[in-house]
Design an enzyme around this catalytic site. Structure first.
Site, PDB file in Angstrom:
ATOM      1  N   THR A   1      30.898  41.944  20.126  1.00 52.41           N
ATOM      2  CA  THR A   1      30.549  42.313  21.500  1.00 52.41           C
ATOM      3  C   THR A   1      30.006  43.727  21.510  1.00 52.41           C
ATOM      4  OG1 THR A   1      32.178  40.921  22.555  1.00 52.41           O
ATOM      5  CG2 THR A   1      31.560  42.894  23.758  1.00 52.41           C
TER       6      THR A   1
ATOM      7  N   ARG B   1      35.748  29.249  29.809  1.00 55.78           N
ATOM      8  CA  ARG B   1      36.525  30.466  29.546  1.00 55.78           C
ATOM      9  C   ARG B   1      35.657  31.720  29.756  1.00 55.78           C
ATOM     10  NH1 ARG B   1      36.183  35.145  25.920  1.00 55.78           N
ATOM     11  NH2 ARG B   1      38.280  35.807  25.453  1.00 55.78           N
ATOM     12  N   VAL B   2      36.209  32.685  30.439  1.00 52.66           N
ATOM     13  CA  VAL B   2      35.551  33.979  30.628  1.00 52.66           C
ATOM     14  C   VAL B   2      36.470  35.051  30.058  1.00 52.66           C
ATOM     15  CG1 VAL B   2      34.816  35.660  32.366  1.00 52.66           C
ATOM     16  CG2 VAL B   2      34.196  33.248  32.631  1.00 52.66           C
TER      17      VAL B   2
ATOM     18  N   THR C   1      36.336  45.878  23.264  1.00 53.19           N
ATOM     19  CA  THR C   1      35.934  44.740  22.446  1.00 53.19           C
ATOM     20  C   THR C   1      37.201  44.112  21.886  1.00 53.19           C
ATOM     21  OG1 THR C   1      34.575  44.044  20.561  1.00 53.19           O
ATOM     22  CG2 THR C   1      35.593  46.203  20.399  1.00 53.19           C
TER      23      THR C   1
HETATM   24  C1  SD4 Z   1      35.813  38.348  24.795  1.00 51.54           C
HETATM   25  N1  SD4 Z   1      35.908  40.711  24.347  1.00 51.54           N
HETATM   26  O1  SD4 Z   1      35.095  37.509  25.311  1.00 51.54           O
HETATM   27  C2  SD4 Z   1      35.151  39.516  24.094  1.00 51.54           C
HETATM   28  C3  SD4 Z   1      35.033  39.154  22.657  1.00 51.54           C
HETATM   29  C4  SD4 Z   1      34.593  40.207  21.746  1.00 51.54           C
HETATM   30  O2  SD4 Z   1      33.420  40.649  19.866  1.00 51.54           O
HETATM   31  O3  SD4 Z   1      34.772  41.386  21.938  1.00 51.54           O
HETATM   32  N2  SD4 Z   1      33.949  39.792  20.704  1.00 51.54           N
HETATM   33  O4  SD4 Z   1      37.030  38.263  24.753  1.00 51.54           O
END
Ligand code: SD4
Length: 324
Positions: A184, A212-213, A235
């Site tokens: 992310t 899912r969010v 992240t």
């Molecule tokens: C999530 N924080 O959808 C994000 C995932 C993430 O690198 O950081 N991926 O939970």
């Protein structure tokens, strides 16, 4: 001189030392000299994204334009498995994207569960700029994007489709994100005018349930900006970022006088304390920047890094971590 003062003095540019400051000494901490412009972002790909943001910042542009341009570089990279095109899909093979943005007026825009639109960050920007709302999701977000001239396209690349088909063989879903495998992009910047903004964009956890969010499009969880104080982004496994309102918590701690580094550490400590049975198997990383241009970062586990760009700095830094 108190520990806190020594710490501030020795970390002019928001260095990564750990402070043992007590709450009472935090409130009266002196302010560091202003350092601007500066942009910081999550993970290795942050370096390339920072270059795009820097073009805007070096030209005395707004931080909000810089962060939008910056994270779009990652969204457009089909090799990146958790942002934009090429992002790993959910269990049913759908690439669903989450993103949000905040500007120096604390305006906010967000999209979640958006499909078939390549640059969710720019759709989030349009939600912020062109609607009375903060957040649009799913079909409504897509319809809005199409009305605004975004193109509908397939975001499942041959590579991400092959990875999904391989996953289908065992369908082994572990909600813990592999600690080596987050991508992310969260980015926060302070511009020449002394204004802060931030952006965060992701395809979320691979093989997630349909619908899912995560934290990334949630204002206060994956991103928060208060132009009087600072900005933070996150992240990692979003469920745990949401549960502590991670980015908002960090900004509020900075408001109380914590440095960006100390504030990120407090947020990680909160997850560790509240979820002692979970934190060992999941990664969360935070990144923060304050109004003086000082930065900080911290994660639960080793492996989180972030990129910094300023006129005298262009580097990738390993964040401090709580465990292992
Ligand atoms: C999530 N924080 O959808 C994000 C995932 C993430 O690198 O950081 N991926 O939970």
């Amino acid at each position: 001189m108190s520990n806190r003062r020594k710490f501030l003095k020795s970390s002019l540019y928001g260095g990564l030392a750990v402070s043992t400051a007590s709450l009472s000494s935090v409130a009266c901490a002196p302010k560091a000299p202003l350092r601007k412009p500066v942009v910081i972002s999550t993970w290795n790909h942050g370096q390339e994204a920072n270059q795009a943001a820097w073009k805007v910042l070096a030209d005395k542009g707004r931080a909000v334009d810089a962060v939008e341009q910056g994270v779009m570089v990652t969204e457009n990279d089909p090799e990146n498995a958790t942002v934009g095109i090429g992002g790993f899909p959910d269990r049913d093979g759908n690439v669903t994207l989450d993103a949000c943005i905040m500007d120096e007026f604390e305006n906010a825009g967000s999209v979640a569960f958006l499909q078939n639109i390549k640059n969710p960050i720019s759709v989030a920007r349009k939600v912020m700029d062109d609607t009375p709302h903060v957040m649009l999701v799913g079909e409504g977000a897509k319809r809005f994007a199409l009305e605004k001239g975004f193109k509908e396209e397939n975001l499942l690349t041959p590579k991400s489709e092959a990875a999904w088909k391989k996953w289908l063989e065992n369908q082994d879903y572990q909600p813990e994100i592999n600690i080596e495998n987050h991508d992310t992009i969260g980015m926060v910047a302070l511009d020449e005018h002394g204004n802060l903004s931030g952006a965060c964009t992701t395809s979320g956890a691979a093989w997630k349930m349909h619908g899912r969010v995560g934290d990334s499009p949630i204002i206060g969880a994956g991103l928060y900006v208060d132009n009087e104080v600072g900005a933070a982004t996150a992240t990692g496994l979003g469920e745990f970022v949401i549960k502590i309102c991670g980015s908002h918590m960090i900004v509020e701690l900075m408001r109380q006088g914590y440095s960006p580094q100390e504030a990120c550490e407090q947020a990680v400590n909160r997850i560790v304390k509240k979820y002692p049975n979970d934190y060992k198997n999941l990664q969360v990383g935070f990144l923060a920047l304050n109004k003086q241009g000082e930065y900080g970062a911290y994660s639960i586990h080793k492996g989180f890094n972030f990129a910094v760009k300023a006129s005298d700095q262009d580097e990738l830094i390993d964040a401090g971590h709580y465990n292992g």
